[in-house]
Design an enzyme around this catalytic site. Structure first.
Site, mmCIF file in Angstrom:
data_model
loop_
_atom_site.group_PDB
_atom_site.id
_atom_site.type_symbol
_atom_site.label_atom_id
_atom_site.label_comp_id
_atom_site.label_asym_id
_atom_site.label_seq_id
_atom_site.Cartn_x
_atom_site.Cartn_y
_atom_site.Cartn_z
ATOM 1 C CB CYS A 7 -17.222 -26.006 -28.312
ATOM 2 S SG CYS A 7 -16.934 -24.405 -27.577
ATOM 3 N N GLY A 33 -12.156 -29.085 -26.222
ATOM 4 C CA GLY A 33 -12.422 -28.088 -25.196
ATOM 5 C C GLY A 33 -12.276 -28.683 -23.825
ATOM 6 C CG ASN A 107 -17.782 -26.368 -32.535
ATOM 7 O OD1 ASN A 107 -17.425 -27.156 -33.382
ATOM 8 N ND2 ASN A 107 -17.001 -25.377 -32.140
ATOM 9 N N GLY A 108 -18.922 -23.058 -32.373
ATOM 10 C CA GLY A 108 -18.784 -22.049 -33.422
ATOM 11 C C GLY A 108 -18.864 -20.669 -32.833
ATOM 12 C CE1 TYR A 253 -3.206 -28.246 -31.762
ATOM 13 C CE2 TYR A 253 -5.372 -27.242 -31.688
ATOM 14 C CZ TYR A 253 -4.258 -27.713 -31.041
ATOM 15 O OH TYR A 253 -4.187 -27.660 -29.684
ATOM 16 C CB CYS A 445 -6.246 -18.933 -39.925
ATOM 17 S SG CYS A 445 -6.297 -20.645 -40.476
HETATM 18 P P1 AMP Z 1 2.700 -21.483 -31.091
HETATM 19 O O1 AMP Z 1 3.513 -22.074 -30.026
HETATM 20 O O2 AMP Z 1 1.931 -20.270 -30.619
HETATM 21 O O3 AMP Z 1 3.448 -21.186 -32.352
HETATM 22 O O4 AMP Z 1 1.566 -22.525 -31.464
HETATM 23 C C1 AMP Z 1 1.801 -23.596 -32.326
HETATM 24 C C2 AMP Z 1 1.610 -24.891 -31.608
HETATM 25 O O5 AMP Z 1 0.345 -24.920 -30.965
HETATM 26 C C3 AMP Z 1 1.625 -26.078 -32.540
HETATM 27 O O6 AMP Z 1 2.356 -27.097 -31.880
HETATM 28 C C4 AMP Z 1 0.194 -26.492 -32.700
HETATM 29 O O7 AMP Z 1 0.050 -27.891 -32.716
HETATM 30 C C5 AMP Z 1 -0.499 -25.904 -31.514
HETATM 31 N N1 AMP Z 1 -1.762 -25.223 -31.832
HETATM 32 C C6 AMP Z 1 -2.172 -24.758 -33.012
HETATM 33 N N2 AMP Z 1 -3.387 -24.198 -32.907
HETATM 34 C C7 AMP Z 1 -3.752 -24.291 -31.620
HETATM 35 C C8 AMP Z 1 -4.903 -23.910 -30.852
HETATM 36 N N3 AMP Z 1 -5.929 -23.324 -31.420
HETATM 37 N N4 AMP Z 1 -4.915 -24.205 -29.534
HETATM 38 C C9 AMP Z 1 -3.871 -24.811 -28.943
HETATM 39 N N5 AMP Z 1 -2.768 -25.190 -29.606
HETATM 40 C C10 AMP Z 1 -2.696 -24.940 -30.917
#
Ligand code: AMP
Length: 458
Positions: A7, A33, A107-108, A253, A445
C-alpha cells in the site's frame, strides 16, 4: 492468492487544499496499490472521508473535493495483503469516538493481529472489516482519553509487524514507522501552502512529495513517531529501538525509480544490482534489454558494466494493471502477452540478455522468453537482479505458501528449462548487499530470516 503488492500512505498538515494534495500524492503512489483509494480530510471540526474500490482517478471526481475541504488529511492506496479485497477493507479507516474522530492509513502487516483482535473483541470492541488496520485504530481509541500522544505510544508498544502509519484527528497528523523501518515513510515540506505558511507532507515515497511540488526533508526513522500540529513538529522515539531492516524488495521492485528511500536512490540501487549481476554472471551477447518497468535500471547497469549495448527490446502496455490481478494461473499467463511485447527490429537475429528484477512464480519469464523468440531472438539469456525468492513474506507482501514460488520448488537448471532460456542466472544475496554497500535490510523473501518473529507457518 498470489504475491501481493502493498500500500501507499500520505498525510498532509496545514495546506489550504489538503485533499487535492493528497490526490496528487496518491496518484504518484498508485504503483503501490490499485485496488482501492481513499482520502480523509478535517475541516477543523469534523473529519470527512471518501473511499472506494479502484484507481485514484476513478474513485475521485470534482464533486468529492467539494465535500473534502480542510487543511489536514490522510490518504491511502491499497492492494490487499491482510484482509479481503472488499470495500469494508478500503482505507483510510475513520471512527468517531467520545473525544473526536481518528482516521488511519496503514502500509504494512501486523503479525499479532489475531490475538489483539481477540483481546479487543473480548472487551467489547466491534469490527466492520477483516483488516489489521482496524485493530490499530481500536487500540488508539481505547486509550484516547490519556491523550492522543499517549494513545499512539501505547498502541505502538502492542503491535508487532511492519507498519508505516499516517494517523489524523481533527487538528493533528501523526506519522509512525515500525521499529525496523520495514516499510518506508518520509517527510516533506510544501512552501507557502496556507496563508504563506509551509505545510507538511508524510508519504510512503519521496516521489509523492515531488508530485506536490514539495521539498524532501528526511526519512522517518525506524521506531519514530512524528506529531504535526499547530505547535509544529515533535518527534518521539520508542525506547526499544531495534535494527533498521527496510524491505529490500522496495528497491528491487515496489518503489518508483525516482524515489529515494533512506538516502538510497531506487534507480541507483537498480543500476548497481545490474552491474554486480554483470560481474557475477557474464555472457556473450549482442544486446541487453530490461523488462519494464522495474527491470530497466538493472538492465542499464548490466549494459554499462558489460559494454554490451542496451536497447529497448520490450514494450509494456501502459493501460493494464500488474499481472497478478488475473485470478487464475491460465489467465495470469496470458496476461503477459497483453502486458509485454517485443520490438522485432531490436532483437531479430540477436543474442539477447534479458534482465528482470525478480522471478516469483516464473509466469512472466516463461512467457517473455516465448515473446522474445517469436520476435526472432537467436539466443535468450535470462538474468535476474534479485536473488531467488524462496520464502513468503508476511510483512506486507503476502504469499500463502512456498510451493507457489518456483525457486523454492525447483533447482536453477530446472527453472532454466521451465522458462525455456538458453541460460539463467540470479544475482547472489552477497552480490545484492555488495551493490548497496550496506546490509540494513529485511531479506526474508530470499533468506527466510525475518526481523519480526512469524506466528504463521511459512
Ligand atoms: P512471476 O511472473 O510470478 O515470476 O513474477 C515475476 C514478475 O512479477 C517480475 O516481472 C516482477 O517485476 C513482477 N513482480 C515481482 N513482485 C511482484 C509483486 N509483488 N506484485 C506484482 N508483480 C510483481
Amino acid at each position: 492468492m498470489g504475491f501481493h503488492d502493498e500500500c501507499g500512505v500520505v498525510g498532509i498538515y496545514g495546506a489550504e487544499n489538503a485533499a487535492a494534495l493528497s490526490y496528487f500524492a496518491l496518484t504518484s503512489l498508485q504503483h503501490r496499490g490499485q485496488e482501492s483509494a481513499g482520502i480523509a480530510v478535517s475541516d477543523g471540526e469534523t473529519i470527512h472521508l471518501h473511499k472506494d474500490m479502484g484507481l485514484v482517478s476513478d474513485v475521485f471526481d470534482k464533486d468529492h473535493f467539494e465535500d473534502l475541504k480542510g487543511s489536514v488529511a490522510v490518504g491511502h492506496v491499497r492492494y490487499a495483503t491482510a484482509g479481503g479485497r472488499t470495500i469494508e477493507n478500503a482505507q483510510p479507516f475513520l471512527n468517531t469516538f467520545k473525544l473526536g474522530g481518528i482516521a488511519l492509513a496503514h502500509n504494512g502487516q501486523l503479525v499479532n493481529y489475531e490475538p489483539l483482535r481477540e483481546m479487543l473483541e473480548d472487551s467489547g470492541s466491534t469490527f466492520s472489516s477483516t483488516s489489521d488496520t482496524e485493530v490499530i485504530l481500536k487500540l488508539i481509541a481505547r486509550s484516547y482519553k490519556k491523550g492522543l500522544e499517549a494513545a499512539v505510544v501505547n498502541t505502538i508498544q502492542l503491535i508487532k509487524g511492519s507498519y508505516a502509519l499516517c494517523i489524523m484527528t481533527e487538528d493533528t497528523v501523526i506519522g509512525v514507522r515500525d521499529p525496523n523501518g520495514i516499510r518506508p515513510l518520509c517527510l516533506g515540506k510544501i512552501a507557502g501552502a496556507h496563508n504563506g505558511k509551509d505545510a507538511y507532507i508524510l508519504a510512503s515515497e519521496s516521489c509523492a512529495i515531488d508530485s506536490c511540488n514539495g521539498e524532501f526533508v528526511r526519512d522517518i526513522e525506524p521506531g519514530e513517531i512524528i506529531i504535526i500540529n499547530k505547535n509544529g513538529l515533535k518527534s518521539i522515539h520508542l525506547e526499544e529501538r531495534t535494527k533498521k531492516q527496510t524491505c529490500i524488495f522496495e528497491y528491487v521492485y515496489f518503489a518508483r525509480p525516482d524515489s529515494v528511500i533512506d538516502g538510497i536512490p531506487v534507480q541507483e540501487a537498480r543500476y548497481r544490482m545490474g552491474k554486480v549481476l554483470a560481474e557475477e554472471s557474464p555472457v556473450e551477447a549482442d544486446v541487453v534489454i530490461g523488462v519494464p518497468d522495474s527491470g530497466i535500471g538493472a538492465a542499464q547497469g548490466y549494459a554499462r558494466a558489460s559494454g554490451i549495448p542496451y536497447v529497448t527490446g520490450i514494450i509494456k502496455n501502459k493501460y493494464i494493471g500488474r499481472t497478478f490481478i488475473a485470478p487464475t494461473q491460465k489467465e495470469r499467463e496470458n496476461m503477459v502477452f497483453v502486458k509485454l511485447n517485443a520490438i522485432r527490429s531490436d532483437l531479430e537475429g540477436k543474442r539477447v540478455i534479458v534482465i528482470d528484477d525478480s522471478i516469483v512464480r516464473g509466469t512472466t519469464s516463461r512467457r517473455l522468453v516465448q515473446i522474445l523468440r517469436r520476435a526472432g531472438a537467436k539466443e535468450v539469456h535470462f538474468r535476474v537482479s534479485s536473488s531467488p525468492v524462496k520464502f513468503p513474506c508476511y510483512l506486507g507482501i503476502d504469499t500463502p505458501s512456498k510451493n507457489e514460488l518456483i525457486s523454492s520448488t525447483h533447482e536453477l537448471e530446472e527453472i532454466r528449462k521451465e522458462i525455456g532460456a538458453d541460460s539463467l542466472a540470479f544475482i547472489s544475496l552477497e552480490g545484492m548487499i555488495k551493490a548497496f554497500g550496506e546490509d540494513t535490510f529485511c531479506k526474508g523473501c530470499f533468506s527466510g530470516e525475518y526481523p519480526v518473529a512469524c506466528a504463521r507457518k511459512v
